[in-house]
Motif scaffolding. Sequence first.
Motif, PDB file in Angstrom:
ATOM      1  N   TYR A   1      -3.200 -13.559  -6.504  1.00  0.00           N
ATOM      2  CA  TYR A   1      -4.599 -13.345  -6.861  1.00  0.00           C
ATOM      3  C   TYR A   1      -5.549 -14.245  -6.062  1.00  0.00           C
ATOM      4  O   TYR A   1      -6.550 -13.782  -5.516  1.00  0.00           O
ATOM      5  N   ARG A   2      -5.194 -15.541  -5.996  1.00  0.00           N
ATOM      6  CA  ARG A   2      -6.128 -16.486  -5.344  1.00  0.00           C
ATOM      7  C   ARG A   2      -6.311 -16.159  -3.869  1.00  0.00           C
ATOM      8  O   ARG A   2      -7.419 -16.146  -3.363  1.00  0.00           O
TER       9      ARG A   2
ATOM     10  N   LEU B   1      -3.176  -5.539  -6.370  1.00  0.00           N
ATOM     11  CA  LEU B   1      -3.857  -5.994  -7.587  1.00  0.00           C
ATOM     12  C   LEU B   1      -4.922  -4.986  -8.005  1.00  0.00           C
ATOM     13  O   LEU B   1      -5.354  -4.154  -7.208  1.00  0.00           O
ATOM     14  N   ASP B   2      -5.316  -5.087  -9.253  1.00  0.00           N
ATOM     15  CA  ASP B   2      -6.316  -4.167  -9.769  1.00  0.00           C
ATOM     16  C   ASP B   2      -7.281  -4.942 -10.668  1.00  0.00           C
ATOM     17  O   ASP B   2      -6.997  -5.160 -11.838  1.00  0.00           O
ATOM     18  N   TYR B   3      -8.350  -5.423 -10.074  1.00  0.00           N
ATOM     19  CA  TYR B   3      -9.368  -6.068 -10.896  1.00  0.00           C
ATOM     20  C   TYR B   3     -10.742  -5.722 -10.362  1.00  0.00           C
ATOM     21  O   TYR B   3     -10.883  -5.215  -9.248  1.00  0.00           O
ATOM     22  N   TYR B   4     -11.748  -5.983 -11.154  1.00  0.00           N
ATOM     23  CA  TYR B   4     -13.083  -5.486 -10.857  1.00  0.00           C
ATOM     24  C   TYR B   4     -13.561  -5.831  -9.456  1.00  0.00           C
ATOM     25  O   TYR B   4     -13.938  -4.959  -8.669  1.00  0.00           O
ATOM     26  N   TRP B   5     -13.550  -7.152  -9.123  1.00  0.00           N
ATOM     27  CA  TRP B   5     -14.175  -7.555  -7.858  1.00  0.00           C
ATOM     28  C   TRP B   5     -13.442  -7.005  -6.650  1.00  0.00           C
ATOM     29  O   TRP B   5     -14.061  -6.667  -5.645  1.00  0.00           O
TER      30      TRP B   5
ATOM     31  N   LEU C   1     -15.339   0.568 -12.070  1.00  0.00           N
ATOM     32  CA  LEU C   1     -16.128   0.863 -13.275  1.00  0.00           C
ATOM     33  C   LEU C   1     -15.257   0.998 -14.525  1.00  0.00           C
ATOM     34  O   LEU C   1     -15.751   0.876 -15.636  1.00  0.00           O
ATOM     35  N   ILE C   2     -13.957   1.228 -14.318  1.00  0.00           N
ATOM     36  CA  ILE C   2     -13.053   1.242 -15.473  1.00  0.00           C
ATOM     37  C   ILE C   2     -12.954  -0.176 -16.046  1.00  0.00           C
ATOM     38  O   ILE C   2     -12.829  -0.383 -17.235  1.00  0.00           O
ATOM     39  N   ASN C   3     -13.041  -1.172 -15.148  1.00  0.00           N
ATOM     40  CA  ASN C   3     -12.983  -2.562 -15.605  1.00  0.00           C
ATOM     41  C   ASN C   3     -14.323  -3.086 -16.087  1.00  0.00           C
ATOM     42  O   ASN C   3     -14.373  -4.013 -16.879  1.00  0.00           O
ATOM     43  N   ASN C   4     -15.390  -2.530 -15.569  1.00  0.00           N
ATOM     44  CA  ASN C   4     -16.713  -3.015 -15.971  1.00  0.00           C
ATOM     45  C   ASN C   4     -17.717  -1.899 -15.718  1.00  0.00           C
ATOM     46  O   ASN C   4     -18.225  -1.764 -14.613  1.00  0.00           O
ATOM     47  N   ASP C   5     -17.961  -1.126 -16.761  1.00  0.00           N
ATOM     48  CA  ASP C   5     -18.791   0.068 -16.537  1.00  0.00           C
ATOM     49  C   ASP C   5     -20.291  -0.229 -16.508  1.00  0.00           C
ATOM     50  O   ASP C   5     -21.085   0.678 -16.351  1.00  0.00           O
ATOM     51  N   ALA C   6     -20.647  -1.501 -16.664  1.00  0.00           N
ATOM     52  CA  ALA C   6     -22.084  -1.793 -16.716  1.00  0.00           C
ATOM     53  C   ALA C   6     -22.563  -2.552 -15.488  1.00  0.00           C
ATOM     54  O   ALA C   6     -23.720  -2.935 -15.430  1.00  0.00           O
TER      55      ALA C   6
END
Lengths: 203, 453
Positions: free
Chosen positions: B41-42, B69-73, B99-104
């Motif tokens: 990750y890092r 990996l699968d994360y928002y950023w 958007l699945i991780n952070n739809d806003a």
Amino acid sequence: MVKKWFLILVSLTLFVEVTGQQSRLQEAFSQSYKLESAADYKNAVSVLSQVYEENNYYLNLRLGWLSYLAGDQTHAVAYYKKAIKLMPLSIEARLGIAYPLSVLGNWDQIINYYLEILKIDPNHSLTNYRLGSIYYNRGKYDKARVYLEKVVNLYPFDYDSLLLLAWTKLNLGQYGEARALFQTVLLNRPNDESALSGLSKIK
Amino acid sequence: MKPDVPKWVIPAFRFPGKWLVLCFFLLYALTLKAQQEKLDYRTTDSLTLKYYLTGEWDSLIRVGKASGLDYYWLNARMGYAWYAKGKYGRALRYFKKALINNDADPFSLEFYAYSSMSLGFSEQTSAAIGSIIQSNPERLYPLSPYPQSGAGGGFLQSTASSVLNPSEIDKEKNIYGEAALPGSGPYFYGYGSLALSPKLIITPGFSYLKTHNPFRAAKADTLLFSADNNYHETNLHLTMTWVPRLCWTVQSHLRLSGMNYEFSTVSYNPAHNSFSLATNKRKITDYAGGLKLTHYFGDLVISTDASWHSEYDSSFTQAGINLYYYPFSDSRLIYGAGLYATFHNNNAGIAVNQSLSLNLLKNLWLTGAFTLGNIEHKSFADGWITYNADFKISRTTSLSILFNLNQSISASVQWTNLKCKGQRIYYSTFTDTMFQDFAYHKNSLSLSIYWKW
């Protein structure tokens, strides 16, 4: 007679093994605290990894926290998820998983975990406050108001909740209530800049 | 003395020096694998952030893919990298994952909207814009991140037919005609948008259509006449779009059209019991103007519009309200309903429309439109009144493929097929109730080129 001695021997061996494992765990936890206070998070993780048991809630929880501090967010999320699976009503594990998830930016997942906490404990003040602040930052003031009002009713003189609820009311156009809340904040922290700035917008 | 090399050894490696080359490749492969294993990750996060800031899109994509990996950023940066490379389909896929991780988050929502816009997915664009409004009601956006111009052309092929009183038709007595309107032929168009300010865009444009309409009239299945009618239409458009706030769009449009066409009529002379065909030529200048207001409420879009049209011998005013439902969570479905009122000098009508669109495949949309009722009222100078009610069902299928030639030029090929069937009921104070079946069928194939500047 031989059978009896054999059973005693086996029981003793198991007892020694269990206590040995327990003392190894205690030693590893103790060492991990020392390394954590020295900000050596990577080694703290490695110390606990040597005694890792997948079905041990406490190890998963602690490794989740230390992995988060070590910057390994993906492993931190995985450890916290295991902890939640082992103790499905655990609030602390759900509060913990929010830290790595916030670094990853996965805010929708955080909201889901916080909502799960509120199902377990609807008056959990920290969760109500955090949900309120997430919705406030998303501009969903109506939703934020619901959670923040609950916190302010439970802790009517809490500075953070009062201030955030005051700003929420201001954004909702409920100026009378916002003014009263900002004034209460000033009772808690006289000359608070944020409260004064909020009041200046109402006048 | 030459060493005794076993026969199974690949000829190229029968000499010791070649083994060094093999060892080098093995070492390289192992280093590459070790590098991949290091993508935790890092490492992934710091590398992709660095590449994002320096604009090294290929490196960003390589690292992002290798990390697994699968994360928002990460998804947001990968989406932006593909967007910057002009690969909007892939950008859309990563922004969707983000958007699945952070739809806003307004960043991913904004570029999700721009990617959809670039692909011509106006429905998804609207849905994304609706969600931006939900999370950031005060945020102001320009309409598009860049002014755009486009040109294109294609071929239109259509047929139309109508039969009066089909159940009572007596082909021995009646003349019936079939005309393909507007017929078949090529068309061209071009436009260029200019951002006067981030919130105000002006778009002049033109279009030209030339069609050929075969006309035939028959009696009792015997062809009486046939004629080849030609139609030319040139349009000049001017559209101004103003976005005072993201949730509001105000659009005004002006159109000036010049139409030049031939048309054929059949006339019956009872004295001689004979039929004659007359072909006329006519030039028409037509102009229209209107104003459209659109307001986005998250998944719901409401638009109202009013327009005025001149015709060669009359004019009419039309006003309507349309409601669309674009669920952002499932952008494969769109539901729309609308109510339109039309006013002529001696004529007024009202229409209720409904439509449902389904995204079957990546670029394949199936649209069903159903007009509940299009009721018109007409009054005539000699005192009689007619009412018409239309009931029709139409189906539209379109397939579009987009090619990104480079970062600023893209091209699309679109095929659209429309089939419509309906019935019109006439009620008149002067004649009996009559029924008319009508149908039309339209095919269009177009090639367009877009240039962003």
